[in-house]
Design an enzyme around this catalytic site. Sequence first.
Site, PDB file in Angstrom:
ATOM      1  N   SER A 205     -27.947  72.347  85.682  1.00 36.64           N
ATOM      2  CA  SER A 205     -29.256  72.909  85.039  1.00 36.64           C
ATOM      3  C   SER A 205     -30.338  72.572  85.372  1.00 36.64           C
ATOM      4  O   SER A 205     -31.439  73.518  85.634  1.00 36.64           O
ATOM      5  CB  SER A 205     -28.993  72.556  83.547  1.00 36.64           C
ATOM      6  OG  SER A 205     -27.705  73.117  82.855  1.00 36.64           O
ATOM      7  N   LYS A 254     -21.713  70.118  72.041  1.00 35.12           N
ATOM      8  CA  LYS A 254     -22.235  71.653  71.304  1.00 35.12           C
ATOM      9  C   LYS A 254     -21.718  71.810  70.045  1.00 35.12           C
ATOM     10  O   LYS A 254     -22.341  72.660  69.199  1.00 35.12           O
ATOM     11  CB  LYS A 254     -21.271  72.699  72.415  1.00 35.12           C
ATOM     12  CG  LYS A 254     -21.898  72.728  73.811  1.00 35.12           C
ATOM     13  CD  LYS A 254     -21.075  73.889  74.475  1.00 35.12           C
ATOM     14  CE  LYS A 254     -21.756  74.073  76.067  1.00 35.12           C
ATOM     15  NZ  LYS A 254     -20.916  75.265  76.767  1.00 35.12           N
ATOM     16  N   ASN A 275     -25.305  75.927  72.521  1.00 28.77           N
ATOM     17  CA  ASN A 275     -25.750  75.212  74.035  1.00 28.77           C
ATOM     18  C   ASN A 275     -27.253  75.335  74.425  1.00 28.77           C
ATOM     19  O   ASN A 275     -27.750  74.938  75.247  1.00 28.77           O
ATOM     20  CB  ASN A 275     -25.001  76.208  75.088  1.00 28.77           C
ATOM     21  CG  ASN A 275     -25.618  77.605  75.352  1.00 28.77           C
ATOM     22  OD1 ASN A 275     -26.477  78.210  74.397  1.00 28.77           O
ATOM     23  ND2 ASN A 275     -25.178  78.013  76.653  1.00 28.77           N
ATOM     24  N   ASP A 290     -23.557  81.453  76.029  1.00 28.70           N
ATOM     25  CA  ASP A 290     -22.200  81.696  77.024  1.00 28.70           C
ATOM     26  C   ASP A 290     -21.670  83.017  76.904  1.00 28.70           C
ATOM     27  O   ASP A 290     -21.710  83.619  77.956  1.00 28.70           O
ATOM     28  CB  ASP A 290     -21.360  80.450  76.575  1.00 28.70           C
ATOM     29  CG  ASP A 290     -21.789  79.127  77.023  1.00 28.70           C
ATOM     30  OD1 ASP A 290     -22.392  79.213  77.962  1.00 28.70           O
ATOM     31  OD2 ASP A 290     -21.272  78.163  76.614  1.00 28.70           O
ATOM     32  N   GLY A 316     -10.053  76.850  75.764  1.00 30.44           N
ATOM     33  CA  GLY A 316     -11.461  75.756  75.640  1.00 30.44           C
ATOM     34  C   GLY A 316     -12.554  76.634  74.934  1.00 30.44           C
ATOM     35  O   GLY A 316     -12.624  77.610  74.615  1.00 30.44           O
ATOM     36  N   ALA A 318     -15.243  77.548  76.465  1.00 30.41           N
ATOM     37  CA  ALA A 318     -15.627  78.788  77.313  1.00 30.41           C
ATOM     38  C   ALA A 318     -14.919  79.993  77.032  1.00 30.41           C
ATOM     39  O   ALA A 318     -15.419  81.195  76.620  1.00 30.41           O
ATOM     40  CB  ALA A 318     -15.753  78.540  78.727  1.00 30.41           C
TER      41      ALA A 318
HETATM   42  P1  NAP Z   1     -12.260  73.030  78.200  1.00 31.65           P
HETATM   43  O1  NAP Z   1     -12.774  73.480  76.805  1.00 31.65           O
HETATM   44  O2  NAP Z   1     -12.157  71.777  78.409  1.00 31.65           O
HETATM   45  O3  NAP Z   1     -11.201  73.901  78.446  1.00 31.65           O
HETATM   46  C1  NAP Z   1      -9.968  73.833  79.519  1.00 31.65           C
HETATM   47  C2  NAP Z   1      -8.896  74.790  79.439  1.00 31.65           C
HETATM   48  O4  NAP Z   1      -8.266  74.826  80.598  1.00 31.65           O
HETATM   49  C3  NAP Z   1      -8.072  74.592  78.135  1.00 31.65           C
HETATM   50  O5  NAP Z   1      -7.603  76.013  77.674  1.00 31.65           O
HETATM   51  C4  NAP Z   1      -6.805  73.955  78.825  1.00 31.65           C
HETATM   52  O6  NAP Z   1      -5.956  74.125  78.272  1.00 31.65           O
HETATM   53  C5  NAP Z   1      -6.950  74.589  80.177  1.00 31.65           C
HETATM   54  N1  NAP Z   1      -6.136  73.602  81.086  1.00 31.65           N
HETATM   55  C6  NAP Z   1      -6.560  72.619  81.695  1.00 31.65           C
HETATM   56  N2  NAP Z   1      -5.737  71.846  82.502  1.00 31.65           N
HETATM   57  C7  NAP Z   1      -4.620  72.894  82.465  1.00 31.65           C
HETATM   58  C8  NAP Z   1      -3.475  72.677  83.175  1.00 31.65           C
HETATM   59  N3  NAP Z   1      -2.958  71.701  84.006  1.00 31.65           N
HETATM   60  N4  NAP Z   1      -2.538  73.760  83.009  1.00 31.65           N
HETATM   61  C9  NAP Z   1      -2.910  74.901  81.831  1.00 31.65           C
HETATM   62  N5  NAP Z   1      -4.107  74.745  81.390  1.00 31.65           N
HETATM   63  C10 NAP Z   1      -4.812  73.677  81.549  1.00 31.65           C
HETATM   64  O7  NAP Z   1     -13.409  73.673  79.224  1.00 31.65           O
HETATM   65  P2  NAP Z   1     -14.397  74.878  79.192  1.00 31.65           P
HETATM   66  O8  NAP Z   1     -15.700  74.383  78.724  1.00 31.65           O
HETATM   67  O9  NAP Z   1     -13.635  75.814  78.253  1.00 31.65           O
HETATM   68  O10 NAP Z   1     -14.272  75.233  80.766  1.00 31.65           O
HETATM   69  C11 NAP Z   1     -13.369  75.850  81.300  1.00 31.65           C
HETATM   70  C12 NAP Z   1     -13.928  76.363  82.562  1.00 31.65           C
HETATM   71  O11 NAP Z   1     -14.808  77.365  82.580  1.00 31.65           O
HETATM   72  C13 NAP Z   1     -14.475  75.189  83.468  1.00 31.65           C
HETATM   73  O12 NAP Z   1     -13.706  75.257  84.730  1.00 31.65           O
HETATM   74  C14 NAP Z   1     -15.800  75.262  83.329  1.00 31.65           C
HETATM   75  O13 NAP Z   1     -16.584  75.144  84.773  1.00 31.65           O
HETATM   76  C15 NAP Z   1     -15.986  76.955  83.541  1.00 31.65           C
HETATM   77  N6  NAP Z   1     -17.161  77.430  82.776  1.00 31.65           N
HETATM   78  C16 NAP Z   1     -18.044  78.047  83.472  1.00 31.65           C
HETATM   79  C17 NAP Z   1     -19.144  78.643  83.024  1.00 31.65           C
HETATM   80  C18 NAP Z   1     -19.995  79.455  83.710  1.00 31.65           C
HETATM   81  O14 NAP Z   1     -21.211  79.740  83.234  1.00 31.65           O
HETATM   82  N7  NAP Z   1     -19.585  80.110  84.635  1.00 31.65           N
HETATM   83  C19 NAP Z   1     -19.563  78.273  81.647  1.00 31.65           C
HETATM   84  C20 NAP Z   1     -18.601  77.533  80.909  1.00 31.65           C
HETATM   85  C21 NAP Z   1     -17.333  77.148  81.573  1.00 31.65           C
HETATM   86  P3  NAP Z   1      -5.259  73.408  76.992  1.00 31.65           P
HETATM   87  O15 NAP Z   1      -6.047  73.536  75.902  1.00 31.65           O
HETATM   88  O16 NAP Z   1      -4.004  73.387  76.842  1.00 31.65           O
HETATM   89  O17 NAP Z   1      -5.748  71.770  77.342  1.00 31.65           O
END
Ligand code: NAP
Length: 463
Positions: A205, A254, A275, A290, A316, A318
Amino acid sequence: MKQITVPRIGMRVVKTAVAVVLSYLVFVPFRLLYREELGGVLGQLGPLYACIASIICLQSSLGQAVQLGVSRLIGIGVGGVLGVATLLLGPALDNPWIKAPVLGAVCVAGVWLCLLLKRPGACVMACILPCVILITGVTGVTRYYYAAARIIETLVGLFIALGVNALLPDLRPEPEREAPDLRVEVKNTTRKLCVIGDPVGHSKSPVIHNTMLSALGLDYVYLCQPVPRGRCREWLDCASFAGYAGFNATMPHKEELVGLMDELDEDARLFGAVNTVCLRDGRACGYNTDGAGFLRALDDEGIRPAGGRVLVLGAGGAAKAVCLKLAQAGAEVTVCNRTVEKAQAICAHDPGRLRAAGFDPDTLAREAAGCRLLVNCTSLGMEGTGRQFGDFSFLDALPKDAPVVDLIYAPAETELLRRAREDGHKTVNGFGMLVNQAVLSLEHFTGAEIDAAEMKKLLSGVL
Ligand code: NAP
């Protein structure tokens, strides 16, 4: 007692060792181990230059090795031609007072030619070959054989290095990119913004916002502020007292911020997560950019989810923003998650449009069939996590005209996107969403209207 650090034997060391052994062995069947009794080029051939060339050419990636290989080939060509040309001076070269300036002039000419060809990596070879040809003391026609032999050996080494690099896997992690050089002008009037998180040191950021602020000529500075989990109330008091205009929040703040806001926008209320916080006249106004950033990123790519079925992987933070905005935009969404209860919790917000399912290969394949769009919101494939999808067979079931979107932006192409692209799908990474949500935040902070397309162009050169 001083500890001795033992260097790790990595893939580059293994590749180099294999290439050196092969560079040597290639010469053995032909018994070409410097057999001086043989006349001509063959008698001069030996593995030494092949080994040297393979060592200097072996880099961590095939792309780099190819680049180096091409430079070395150009260096060999330039050095070989110049070195052999000097031999035309004949017996005059036996005089060291003549040989030394000739050698100097040839090296300068070699370096100049390589730089002219925009190949600085070729300079060393362009100098080494004439040196070898002139300094070895070999005389007569044998000199030409000698030069030809060195060129052939070097070529053998280069091709072996390229082959080894192509065939052996590259197990090195991607090199860490240097943090961009940020120069921010701070005046007495400069207003403060920041991102809070725990941890927050990795956040992009500050570089994103400072780049946009400076391009837009806005008198703000954007900092990186660690705030421990559970301490958002104290931080809000500090930020107001210190005159911050606002801040962004990342994990794990958040949700905590929602209950601390004086005002909440519709999306922050819907997602239960903030956020972006603007501090105005002693009041804290919470936003969530987001979901809107995601929809704008889809729109930029010409992807219209309304009226179609969308498969979202993950549940999660996002994923929640993505699913609820997709449903609001008129899509039917299936949310597949490893922990199915989390998917069900999201779907409870709009049971008419959202449906939860599991994450096993059969379920994913079944749900992918007939979808208009697939969005990965899991962290599988994200740089630094080392976690990856165990099975990509759901891509076979996905209609070929369905785009595949991954929210991950580092790496720019995840394994999922690579496979989807190879299967003929349109692919989109998370960079567009990242920029769009940041632009929306900055519009809240500053009140300025910002051209997101311009910012995307600007930031693609920085991140
Ligand atoms: P989060 O809340 O930690 O959620 C992670 C998700 O991934 C959960 O659904 C989790 O499943 C799943 N997961 C993790 N390990 C896994 C595995 N081994 N097998 C199957 N599922 C698995 O993270 P978040 O904030 O939502 O972010 C998710 C992704 O989006 C990240 O890579 C982040 O960098 C990206 N993102 C990008 C932006 C952007 O602006 N481009 C913005 C936000 C996020 P469980 O619920 O079962 O643990």
